[in-house]
Design a protein around this motif. Structure first.
Motif, PDB file in Angstrom:
ATOM      1  N   PRO A   1      57.142  45.687  -2.910  1.00  0.00           N
ATOM      2  CA  PRO A   1      57.976  46.195  -3.084  1.00  0.00           C
ATOM      3  C   PRO A   1      58.881  47.722  -3.458  1.00  0.00           C
ATOM      4  O   PRO A   1      58.977  48.152  -2.434  1.00  0.00           O
ATOM      5  CB  PRO A   1      58.898  45.539  -2.955  1.00  0.00           C
ATOM      6  N   ASP A   2      57.435  47.826  -4.762  1.00  0.00           N
ATOM      7  CA  ASP A   2      57.797  49.175  -4.914  1.00  0.00           C
ATOM      8  C   ASP A   2      57.016  50.304  -4.223  1.00  0.00           C
ATOM      9  O   ASP A   2      57.729  51.486  -4.002  1.00  0.00           O
ATOM     10  CB  ASP A   2      58.225  49.544  -6.470  1.00  0.00           C
ATOM     11  N   LYS A   3      56.235  49.746  -3.532  1.00  0.00           N
ATOM     12  CA  LYS A   3      55.191  50.370  -2.691  1.00  0.00           C
ATOM     13  C   LYS A   3      55.951  50.171  -1.269  1.00  0.00           C
ATOM     14  O   LYS A   3      55.495  51.538  -0.653  1.00  0.00           O
ATOM     15  CB  LYS A   3      53.512  49.739  -2.966  1.00  0.00           C
ATOM     16  N   TYR A   4      55.816  49.100  -0.691  1.00  0.00           N
ATOM     17  CA  TYR A   4      55.791  48.668   0.411  1.00  0.00           C
ATOM     18  C   TYR A   4      56.712  47.784   0.877  1.00  0.00           C
ATOM     19  O   TYR A   4      56.210  46.756   0.636  1.00  0.00           O
ATOM     20  CB  TYR A   4      54.305  48.925   1.902  1.00  0.00           C
ATOM     21  N   SER A   5      57.847  47.662   1.273  1.00  0.00           N
ATOM     22  CA  SER A   5      58.669  45.899   0.616  1.00  0.00           C
ATOM     23  C   SER A   5      59.087  46.014   2.111  1.00  0.00           C
ATOM     24  O   SER A   5      58.359  46.296   3.495  1.00  0.00           O
ATOM     25  CB  SER A   5      60.053  46.883   0.914  1.00  0.00           C
TER      26      SER A   5
ATOM     27  N   ILE B   1      56.328  37.361   4.942  1.00  0.00           N
ATOM     28  CA  ILE B   1      55.523  38.642   3.542  1.00  0.00           C
ATOM     29  C   ILE B   1      56.107  38.301   1.579  1.00  0.00           C
ATOM     30  O   ILE B   1      57.382  37.473   2.044  1.00  0.00           O
ATOM     31  CB  ILE B   1      56.622  39.581   4.248  1.00  0.00           C
ATOM     32  N   TYR B   2      55.964  38.131   0.958  1.00  0.00           N
ATOM     33  CA  TYR B   2      55.921  38.011  -0.468  1.00  0.00           C
ATOM     34  C   TYR B   2      56.326  39.036  -0.669  1.00  0.00           C
ATOM     35  O   TYR B   2      54.924  39.778  -1.392  1.00  0.00           O
ATOM     36  CB  TYR B   2      54.955  36.537  -0.683  1.00  0.00           C
ATOM     37  N   HIS B   3      57.214  39.347  -2.163  1.00  0.00           N
ATOM     38  CA  HIS B   3      57.489  40.412  -3.167  1.00  0.00           C
ATOM     39  C   HIS B   3      56.418  39.613  -4.315  1.00  0.00           C
ATOM     40  O   HIS B   3      58.037  39.287  -4.828  1.00  0.00           O
ATOM     41  CB  HIS B   3      58.488  40.902  -2.187  1.00  0.00           C
ATOM     42  N   SER B   4      55.954  40.659  -4.527  1.00  0.00           N
ATOM     43  CA  SER B   4      55.985  40.462  -6.167  1.00  0.00           C
ATOM     44  C   SER B   4      55.851  41.150  -6.753  1.00  0.00           C
ATOM     45  O   SER B   4      55.772  42.142  -6.668  1.00  0.00           O
ATOM     46  CB  SER B   4      53.681  40.055  -5.372  1.00  0.00           C
ATOM     47  N   ASN B   5      55.131  41.007  -8.251  1.00  0.00           N
ATOM     48  CA  ASN B   5      55.708  42.377  -9.190  1.00  0.00           C
ATOM     49  C   ASN B   5      57.121  41.924  -9.363  1.00  0.00           C
ATOM     50  O   ASN B   5      57.453  41.977 -10.389  1.00  0.00           O
ATOM     51  CB  ASN B   5      54.286  43.231  -9.032  1.00  0.00           C
ATOM     52  N   VAL B   6      57.867  42.746  -8.262  1.00  0.00           N
ATOM     53  CA  VAL B   6      59.473  42.291  -8.442  1.00  0.00           C
ATOM     54  C   VAL B   6      60.240  41.677  -7.391  1.00  0.00           C
ATOM     55  O   VAL B   6      59.436  41.877  -5.707  1.00  0.00           O
ATOM     56  CB  VAL B   6      60.108  44.429  -8.210  1.00  0.00           C
ATOM     57  N   GLY B   7      60.975  41.200  -8.013  1.00  0.00           N
ATOM     58  CA  GLY B   7      61.619  40.391  -6.468  1.00  0.00           C
ATOM     59  C   GLY B   7      60.662  38.243  -6.742  1.00  0.00           C
ATOM     60  O   GLY B   7      61.571  37.641  -6.619  1.00  0.00           O
ATOM     61  N   LYS B   8      59.750  38.258  -6.380  1.00  0.00           N
ATOM     62  CA  LYS B   8      58.669  37.531  -6.735  1.00  0.00           C
ATOM     63  C   LYS B   8      59.179  36.662  -5.891  1.00  0.00           C
ATOM     64  O   LYS B   8      59.573  35.666  -6.408  1.00  0.00           O
ATOM     65  CB  LYS B   8      58.216  37.609  -8.099  1.00  0.00           C
TER      66      LYS B   8
END
Length: 126
Positions: free
Chosen positions: A9-13, A48-55
């Motif tokens: 999400p910090d690149k494309y949320s 759409i799944y937010h990885s790394n941040v939020g998970k």
């Protein structure tokens, strides 16, 4: 067929996708993920799944088109924003859900494109 698409999400949320309306899903390098992308069909749905941040699984998207790049191998998948999930489903919740037992999502965790069964998709959007 349905899919889970991981995005940092910090690149494309998911908010970016909602703002843009449509996007080309690119930047995938893993061969198994590329094969899955190539096999997508117009009209199929994705989570759409937010990885790394939020998970967490956060929203839906629809496959608008699937084409091959000039190299004849790299898929160009265009997605249209769907709707935000009524409630985000966290990684911990997904891991606990019986419907995901044995899922490739947990056997090959680094895959950024994961096929989902109808039951898995329905559980995520419920």
């Amino acid at each position: 067929m349905h899919y889970l698409l991981k995005s940092e999400p910090d690149k494309y949320s998911y908010d970016d996708l909602l703002r843009d309306g449509e996007t080309v899903w690119d930047g995938i390098k893993n061969n198994q993920a590329l094969i899955t992308l190539r096999n997508m069909k117009k009209g199929e749905m994705a989570i759409i799944y937010h990885s790394n941040v939020g998970k967490a699984a956060v929203g839906t998207a629809k496959v608008v088109s699937v084409k091959l790049a000039e190299d004849g191998k790299t898929p160009i998948v265009t997605l249209k924003a769907g709707k935000r999930l009524k409630r985000e489903k966290t990684l911990a919740e997904i891991r606990e859900a019986g419907v995901f037992q044995g899922s490739i999502m947990f056997r090959q965790f680094r895959l950024s494109v994961v096929p989902l069964t109808e039951e898995q998709y329905d559980w995520l959007v419920s």
